[in-house]
Scaffold this motif. Structure first.
Motif, PDB file in Angstrom:
ATOM      1  N   TYR A  63     138.196  58.452 -12.409  1.00 34.86           N
ATOM      2  CA  TYR A  63     137.248  59.522 -12.947  1.00 34.86           C
ATOM      3  C   TYR A  63     137.818  60.522 -13.809  1.00 34.86           C
ATOM      4  N   SER A  64     139.069  60.900 -13.328  1.00 39.64           N
ATOM      5  CA  SER A  64     139.917  61.912 -14.087  1.00 39.64           C
ATOM      6  C   SER A  64     140.325  61.265 -15.456  1.00 39.64           C
ATOM      7  N   ILE A  65     140.689  60.127 -15.525  1.00 32.53           N
ATOM      8  CA  ILE A  65     140.932  59.418 -16.471  1.00 32.53           C
ATOM      9  C   ILE A  65     140.096  59.098 -17.671  1.00 32.53           C
ATOM     10  N   ILE A  66     138.906  58.872 -17.112  1.00 31.58           N
ATOM     11  CA  ILE A  66     137.717  58.685 -17.883  1.00 31.58           C
ATOM     12  C   ILE A  66     137.264  59.951 -18.441  1.00 31.58           C
ATOM     13  N   TYR A  67     137.292  61.204 -17.682  1.00 29.49           N
ATOM     14  CA  TYR A  67     137.006  62.378 -18.306  1.00 29.49           C
ATOM     15  C   TYR A  67     137.903  62.898 -19.278  1.00 29.49           C
ATOM     16  N   ASN A  68     139.279  62.603 -19.096  1.00 29.83           N
ATOM     17  CA  ASN A  68     140.197  63.049 -20.265  1.00 29.83           C
ATOM     18  C   ASN A  68     139.925  62.153 -21.435  1.00 29.83           C
ATOM     19  N   MET A  69     139.449  60.757 -21.151  1.00 29.40           N
ATOM     20  CA  MET A  69     139.451  60.063 -22.605  1.00 29.40           C
ATOM     21  C   MET A  69     138.031  60.522 -23.304  1.00 29.40           C
ATOM     22  N   GLN A  70     137.171  61.072 -22.596  1.00 27.56           N
ATOM     23  CA  GLN A  70     136.074  61.472 -22.995  1.00 27.56           C
ATOM     24  C   GLN A  70     136.280  62.632 -23.630  1.00 27.56           C
ATOM     25  N   THR A  71     136.953  63.736 -23.352  1.00 34.69           N
ATOM     26  CA  THR A  71     137.350  65.013 -23.979  1.00 34.69           C
ATOM     27  C   THR A  71     138.127  64.638 -25.166  1.00 34.69           C
ATOM     28  N   GLU A  72     139.007  63.670 -25.086  1.00 37.50           N
ATOM     29  CA  GLU A  72     139.587  63.284 -26.521  1.00 37.50           C
ATOM     30  C   GLU A  72     138.986  62.632 -27.427  1.00 37.50           C
ATOM     31  N   LEU A  73     137.802  61.829 -26.915  1.00 38.98           N
ATOM     32  CA  LEU A  73     136.892  61.300 -27.843  1.00 38.98           C
ATOM     33  C   LEU A  73     136.245  62.338 -28.710  1.00 38.98           C
ATOM     34  N   ASN A  74     135.644  63.288 -27.710  1.00 35.36           N
ATOM     35  CA  ASN A  74     134.725  64.385 -28.407  1.00 35.36           C
ATOM     36  C   ASN A  74     135.600  65.285 -29.204  1.00 35.36           C
ATOM     37  N   SER A  75     136.757  65.656 -29.057  1.00 34.53           N
ATOM     38  CA  SER A  75     137.770  66.195 -29.879  1.00 34.53           C
ATOM     39  C   SER A  75     137.990  65.334 -31.346  1.00 34.53           C
ATOM     40  N   VAL A  76     138.282  64.349 -30.981  1.00 33.44           N
ATOM     41  CA  VAL A  76     138.190  63.220 -32.241  1.00 33.44           C
ATOM     42  C   VAL A  76     137.020  63.208 -33.150  1.00 33.44           C
ATOM     43  N   GLU A  77     135.990  62.970 -32.570  1.00 36.34           N
ATOM     44  CA  GLU A  77     134.590  63.161 -33.384  1.00 36.34           C
ATOM     45  C   GLU A  77     134.351  64.446 -34.029  1.00 36.34           C
ATOM     46  N   SER A  78     134.661  65.514 -33.257  1.00 36.90           N
ATOM     47  CA  SER A  78     134.580  66.744 -34.032  1.00 36.90           C
ATOM     48  C   SER A  78     135.532  66.974 -35.112  1.00 36.90           C
ATOM     49  N   ASN A  79     136.712  66.363 -35.104  1.00 38.16           N
ATOM     50  CA  ASN A  79     137.505  66.400 -36.251  1.00 38.16           C
ATOM     51  C   ASN A  79     137.210  65.645 -37.170  1.00 38.16           C
ATOM     52  N   ILE A  80     136.553  64.646 -37.029  1.00 40.36           N
ATOM     53  CA  ILE A  80     136.060  63.464 -37.949  1.00 40.36           C
ATOM     54  C   ILE A  80     134.938  64.274 -38.892  1.00 40.36           C
ATOM     55  N   SER A  81     133.960  64.813 -38.140  1.00 40.21           N
ATOM     56  CA  SER A  81     132.899  65.691 -38.659  1.00 40.21           C
ATOM     57  C   SER A  81     133.343  66.803 -39.583  1.00 40.21           C
ATOM     58  N   ASP A  82     134.458  67.595 -39.305  1.00 38.29           N
ATOM     59  CA  ASP A  82     134.971  68.429 -39.946  1.00 38.29           C
ATOM     60  C   ASP A  82     135.650  68.045 -41.199  1.00 38.29           C
ATOM     61  N   ILE A  83     136.256  66.915 -41.154  1.00 36.95           N
ATOM     62  CA  ILE A  83     136.822  66.178 -42.351  1.00 36.95           C
ATOM     63  C   ILE A  83     135.729  65.740 -43.304  1.00 36.95           C
TER      64      ILE A  83
END
Length: 156
Positions: A63-83
């Motif tokens: 679950y900690s691995i899944i949580y870390n992957m989810q936070t990375e996904l959210n940060s990448v999605e926010s970067n994509i929206s900014d770009i």
């Protein structure tokens, strides 16, 4: 009556104690079997606790691995929206600079350019070559002369 302690004879005298061997061995065996059964039950309980502990740790780790992957996904999605927003802003600026009136105003006001008249226009035929390329004969000869001098210095 107590089956373990059987007394034969008169109770006034101290009789000799004779326990039943078969019967006493059974009691000791029952006690040993009970102790072994209790120990086995305790070991099973401890083993079950250990198994549940290991399973729990693996679940928490996953679950900690899944949580870390989810936070990375959210940060990448926010970067994509900014770009994407920046890209849209750049396209708006390109449309602004692509306007001919804007270009003419900048040319006249900032660069002090003047609108050409037909009288001031000069027409040139670009199909004919105006300037002929001349070979630099002297440059080639000097290079050959320098190479010859170097060769002579090296091969002496």
């Amino acid at each position: 009556m107590n089956e373990e302690n059987i007394i034969n004879g008169n109770a006034a005298l101290q009789p000799e104690y004779k326990p039943y061997r078969k019967h006493s061995n059974k009691i000791h065996k029952k006690k040993d079997v009970n102790r072994q059964a209790k120990v086995k039950k305790k070991l099973k309980v401890i083993l079950n606790i250990c198994v549940f502990f290991v399973v729990g740790l693996t679940l928490i780790y996953r679950y900690s691995i899944i949580y870390n992957m989810q936070t990375e996904l959210n940060s990448v999605e926010s970067n994509i929206s900014d770009i994407n927003r920046q890209n849209e802003n750049l396209t708006v600026e390109l449309v602004k600079y692509n306007n001919l009136k804007y270009i003419e105003e900048n040319a006249m006001n900032k660069l002090k350019m003047v609108v050409p008249n037909k009288q001031n226009a000069v027409y040139i035929n670009l199909d004919k070559p105006i300037i002929k390329a001349q070979k630099d004969v002297n440059g080639i000869e000097t290079q050959k002369g320098m190479l010859n001098k170097l060769k002579q210095l090296i091969w002496r």
